[in-house]
Write an enzyme that holds these catalytic residues in place. Structure first.
Site, PDB file in Angstrom:
ATOM      1  N   ASP A 100      52.387  41.136  30.368  1.00 55.44           N
ATOM      2  CA  ASP A 100      52.649  40.718  31.746  1.00 55.44           C
ATOM      3  C   ASP A 100      52.258  39.268  32.001  1.00 55.44           C
ATOM      4  O   ASP A 100      53.031  38.488  32.562  1.00 55.44           O
ATOM      5  CB  ASP A 100      51.904  41.624  32.741  1.00 55.44           C
ATOM      6  CG  ASP A 100      52.502  43.021  32.811  1.00 55.44           C
ATOM      7  OD1 ASP A 100      53.632  43.209  32.327  1.00 55.44           O
ATOM      8  OD2 ASP A 100      51.837  43.921  33.350  1.00 55.44           O
ATOM      9  N   ARG A 158      36.472  42.414  38.213  1.00 55.89           N
ATOM     10  CA  ARG A 158      37.484  41.681  38.976  1.00 55.89           C
ATOM     11  C   ARG A 158      36.901  40.629  39.924  1.00 55.89           C
ATOM     12  O   ARG A 158      37.452  39.522  40.010  1.00 55.89           O
ATOM     13  CB  ARG A 158      38.378  42.661  39.742  1.00 55.89           C
ATOM     14  CG  ARG A 158      39.232  43.569  38.873  1.00 55.89           C
ATOM     15  CD  ARG A 158      39.783  42.880  37.663  1.00 55.89           C
ATOM     16  NE  ARG A 158      40.787  43.670  36.965  1.00 55.89           N
ATOM     17  CZ  ARG A 158      41.055  43.567  35.684  1.00 55.89           C
ATOM     18  NH1 ARG A 158      40.356  42.704  34.932  1.00 55.89           N
ATOM     19  NH2 ARG A 158      41.991  44.296  35.114  1.00 55.89           N
ATOM     20  N   ASP A 160      43.820  46.732  41.237  1.00 57.01           N
ATOM     21  CA  ASP A 160      43.375  45.382  40.888  1.00 57.01           C
ATOM     22  C   ASP A 160      44.055  44.297  41.712  1.00 57.01           C
ATOM     23  O   ASP A 160      43.470  43.241  41.964  1.00 57.01           O
ATOM     24  CB  ASP A 160      43.594  45.121  39.394  1.00 57.01           C
ATOM     25  CG  ASP A 160      42.558  45.823  38.533  1.00 57.01           C
ATOM     26  OD1 ASP A 160      41.475  46.124  39.057  1.00 57.01           O
ATOM     27  OD2 ASP A 160      42.838  46.072  37.354  1.00 57.01           O
TER      28      ASP A 160
END
Length: 320
Positions: A14, A95, A124
């Site tokens: 990605d 994160r 996320d």
């Protein structure tokens, strides 16, 4: 080039596809930022080289393992924060630190736009968006995977067309993420909650059949709720977590199979491997049971759950 974009880069499909996509669709100069939170991903020169070959003008890699342990993992351990009694929050704790570095690097590089590789289905995207926005409200956030609408096979074709150097196949079974504190596994046939997780899903923990016949005894020393030694041998937090993870994983400890309530409002079947987190949370709880009375323990349980929810929901930098 037009817009300068700092892209949170994992080196996977990605985020690698996102580099030329951002260049094509936003006329962007892309600087990639890879944050090493441990877990055996092997980040470094190879990651930089892949990013540059995909079109990035600069590829930054930051070793953030110590900051992750000291400022995120150990405070969460002290708080006893485990989401829904199952998930020790490995990815969720990483994160906000990545979001902080995105903002810091963007400021240093003179950029006002950041990007990440999250889709519109997971937690996320919210954690990154809230983290960045609360730290720098004026920044623009781009999430290419929420915009482009490509399937995985289409992404692979796009990567081939743009000569992106990835070793990929269209039959990848699971989506995974890992750091020092744990490994998450999802998607594929795991979406059927009646399916027993296959051994192929696990890589940090042995099955019962492959565990040693003899037990292993560990004595873990804590100071102010922080683990500092194994069997009286003092060590830093990174080494301590890595050693316990190795020992516990060898003995089959740390597998979690959880039907989880996601932040985005759906149920999701998640597998986790968290050998060190499992051992340390149990050890810390045992320590608390020896020094806290029942009223203190009851209060601690309520605070722990609130802490876990805040972390899971991406509210690390908010006032809530």
């Amino acid at each position: 080039m037009g817009t300068k974009v700092i892209l949170a880069y994992s080196g996977g499909l990605d985020t690698s596809v996102a580099i030329p996509w951002l260049m094509e669709n936003y006329n962007a100069e892309v600087i990639t930022l890879t944050i090493d939170l441990g877990g055996g991903k092997g980040l470094g020169d190879d990651t930089r080289e892949r990013a540059i070959q995909a079109g990035a003008t600069k590829a930054l890699v930051i070793d953030a393992k110590d900051a992750f342990v000291q400022h995120f993992v150990f405070p969460a351990l002290q708080a006893g924060s485990i989401y829904q009694g199952q998930y020790p929050l490995a990815t969720a704790l990483g994160r906000p630190l990545i979001a902080r570095y995105l903002v810091e690097v963007a400021r240093t590089e003179g950029a006002a736009t950041v990007a990440h590789g999250c889709t519109g289905k997971g937690n996320d995207q919210v954690r990154f968006d809230l983290g960045v926005t609360n730290l720098e409200p004026e920044f623009h956030i781009i999430a290419p995977a929420r915009e482009w609408g490509m399937t995985r096979d289409e992404e692979i074709d796009y990567a081939k067309q743009h000569n992106i150097p990835l070793s990929l196949s269209s039959n990848k079974t699971y989506s995974t993420d890992e750091n020092l504190w744990g490994r998450s596994i999802e998607a594929g046939d795991l979406e059927d909650p009646w399916l027993e997780p296959p051994e192929a899903a696990f890589s940090w923990t042995n099955s019962i059949e492959k565990t040693p016949d003899q037990p292993l005894y560990l004595e873990i020393s804590f100071e102010e709720g922080i683990p500092v030694a194994i069997n009286h041998q003092r060590m830093n937090g990174i080494s301590l977590i890595e050693q316990i993870s190795s020992f516990a994983g060898e003995h089959g400890i740390g597998r979690i199979d959880h039907l989880e309530d996601r932040l985005v409002g759906i149920k999701s079947r998640e597998l986790y491997e968290a050998p060190a987190a499992t051992v340390l949370h149990i050890s810390h709880r045992a320590l608390e049971s020896a020094v806290l009375d029942r009223n203190q323990l009851r209060f601690k349980d309520s605070v722990s759950q609130e802490y876990a929810d805040l972390v899971y929901n991406g509210l690390w930098y908010t006032k809530f």
